[in-house]
Design an enzyme around this catalytic site. Structure first.
Site, PDB file in Angstrom:
ATOM      1  N   GLU A 178      12.495 -12.687  22.008  1.00  0.00           N
ATOM      2  CA  GLU A 178      13.304 -12.855  23.220  1.00  0.00           C
ATOM      3  C   GLU A 178      13.895 -11.534  23.700  1.00  0.00           C
ATOM      4  OE1 GLU A 178      16.679 -15.514  22.979  1.00  0.00           O
ATOM      5  OE2 GLU A 178      17.100 -15.324  25.112  1.00  0.00           O
ATOM      6  N   LYS A 220       9.926 -15.382  24.845  1.00  0.00           N
ATOM      7  CA  LYS A 220      11.027 -15.990  25.604  1.00  0.00           C
ATOM      8  C   LYS A 220      11.634 -14.921  26.510  1.00  0.00           C
ATOM      9  CE  LYS A 220      15.444 -18.370  25.057  1.00  0.00           C
ATOM     10  NZ  LYS A 220      16.157 -19.411  24.336  1.00  0.00           N
TER      11      LYS A 220
HETATM   12  P1  13P Z   1      20.283 -19.704  28.280  1.00  0.00           P
HETATM   13  O1  13P Z   1      19.147 -20.577  28.759  1.00  0.00           O
HETATM   14  O2  13P Z   1      21.627 -20.330  28.427  1.00  0.00           O
HETATM   15  O3  13P Z   1      20.171 -18.304  28.819  1.00  0.00           O
HETATM   16  O4  13P Z   1      20.130 -19.601  26.690  1.00  0.00           O
HETATM   17  C1  13P Z   1      18.921 -19.346  26.150  1.00  0.00           C
HETATM   18  C2  13P Z   1      19.088 -18.605  24.890  1.00  0.00           C
HETATM   19  O5  13P Z   1      18.701 -19.062  23.840  1.00  0.00           O
HETATM   20  C3  13P Z   1      19.721 -17.285  24.916  1.00  0.00           C
HETATM   21  O6  13P Z   1      19.447 -16.623  23.723  1.00  0.00           O
END
Ligand code: 13P
Length: 342
Positions: A178, A220
């Site tokens: 991510e 992500k």
């Molecule tokens: P949000 O969709 O609220 O941005 O959260 C996703 C997430 O896991 C952030 O690390």
């Protein structure tokens, strides 16, 4: 040695043409902020109540294939004494675990951030495996300013993501990688595209260097959006710019991309996902969600910490999950928002 079969099974169970991932892995500090907005004190028991509510929502497994949990949740149980990862698994939802330990300043590089938590990760994963987690998540965060992210920051963050992902695959965990370019600021969508492209290029370069198997990981990313203080972009522009950026940077071997919501409103996040899937053309990856706030927010407000509101909150969660499942297939229409929840 990487156990390809085990990792492939997890990919097969999580990647689905209709479903997405629920991010319910807020750290203790973040969940306290979310609870304070609804007047609920954050204690181990209120966190347990909230996460039990989410995972036991009847029918959730129809739209959600995986859930990212916080470490504490792995060892918590529902009211009948069943461990929460098992509650998820019984709905066909694969439990995963956030393994990073949060972000801080990157020393020597003002404005850039870095996430910590690599020390002892292999040992922690062995414990998480006993607690039934099968995939992991690590988030690196990139604020946009006129000077950030710097070249040094891009490299340092990519290196962390790659080292984390390599440890995960070796331990039998599918890594969710991510890299989140933040929406804070007044930059326009072109600047977000420029930064997101630089981030993803560096991340995939590092993943390749570290021997991470692209087929056995999930990405992500943020959608490409203007900053919060800039005029909003239409879903079509968000979709075109996001798809162009991903096509330039993400290898076709990656099976699925799961967007974070990153501060978009729940309906906005659904609308943008829908536009992306309508315009996807022959994109090689699945284009799905791993939303936290955009799935949970309406449910959290419906709940407000009251046991008698559990059902209404579950209906609100199910509604967002169902509408995002439609958006995931490019079949969402805003008029569906007026229907009864659930
Ligand atoms: P949000 O969709 O609220 O941005 O959260 C996703 C997430 O896991 C952030 O690390």
């Amino acid at each position: 040695m990487i156990s390809q079969d085990e990792l492939q099974k997890t990919i097969d169970d999580v990647v689905d043409e209709r479903r997405g991932i629920l991010a319910a892995d807020e750290s203790t500090g973040t969940i306290a902020k979310r609870f304070s907005a609804i007047g609920v004190e954050s204690t181990a028991d209120t966190r347990r109540a909230w996460r039990s509510l989410l995972l036991s929502t009847p029918g959730l497994g129809e739209y959600i294939s995986g859930v990212i949990l916080f470490e504490e949740t792995l060892s918590q149980c529902d009211d009948s004494g069943r461990p929460l990862p098992e509650v998820a698994a019984s709905q066909g939802i694969v439990p995963g675990i956030k393994v990073d330990k949060g972000k801080g300043p990157l020393s020597g590089v003002p404005g850039d951030l870095i996430t910590c938590g690599l020390d002892g990760l292999g040992e922690r994963l062995a414990t998480y495996r006993q607690q039934k987690a099968r995939f992991a998540k690590w988030r690196e965060v990139y604020p946009i300013t006129t000077a950030n992210p710097t070249a040094v920051g891009l490299q340092a963050n990519a290196e962390m993501l790659a080292r984390y992902a390599a440890v995960c695959q070796e331990a039998g965990f599918v890594p969710i990688v991510e890299p989140e370019v933040l929406m804070d600021g007044d930059h326009d969508i072109d600047r977000c595209a420029e930064v997101t492209e630089a981030v993803l290029r560096e991340v995939f370069h590092a993943l390749h260097r570290h021997g991470v198997v692209f087929e056995l990981m999930l990405l992500k990313p943020n959608m490409v959006l203007p900053g919060k203080e800039c005029r909003k972009a239409a879903p079509q522009e968000v979709a075109e710019t996001t798809l162009r950026t991903l096509r330039r940077c993400v290898p076709a071997a990656v099976p699925s991309i799961h967007f974070l919501s990153g501060g978009q409103g729940p309906e906005e996040a659904t609308l943008n996902l829908n536009a992306i899937n309508q315009l996807r053309g022959n994109a090689p990856w699945q284009l799905s969600i791993s939303y936290g706030r955009a799935l949970q927010q309406p449910a959290l407000h419906a709940w407000a910490g009251k046991p008698e509101h559990v059902e209404a909150a579950q209906q609100a969660l199910l509604k967002r999950a169902r509408l995002n499942s439609l958006a995931r297939q490019g079949m969402y229409d805003p008029s569906l928002e007026d229907e009864a929840p659930g």
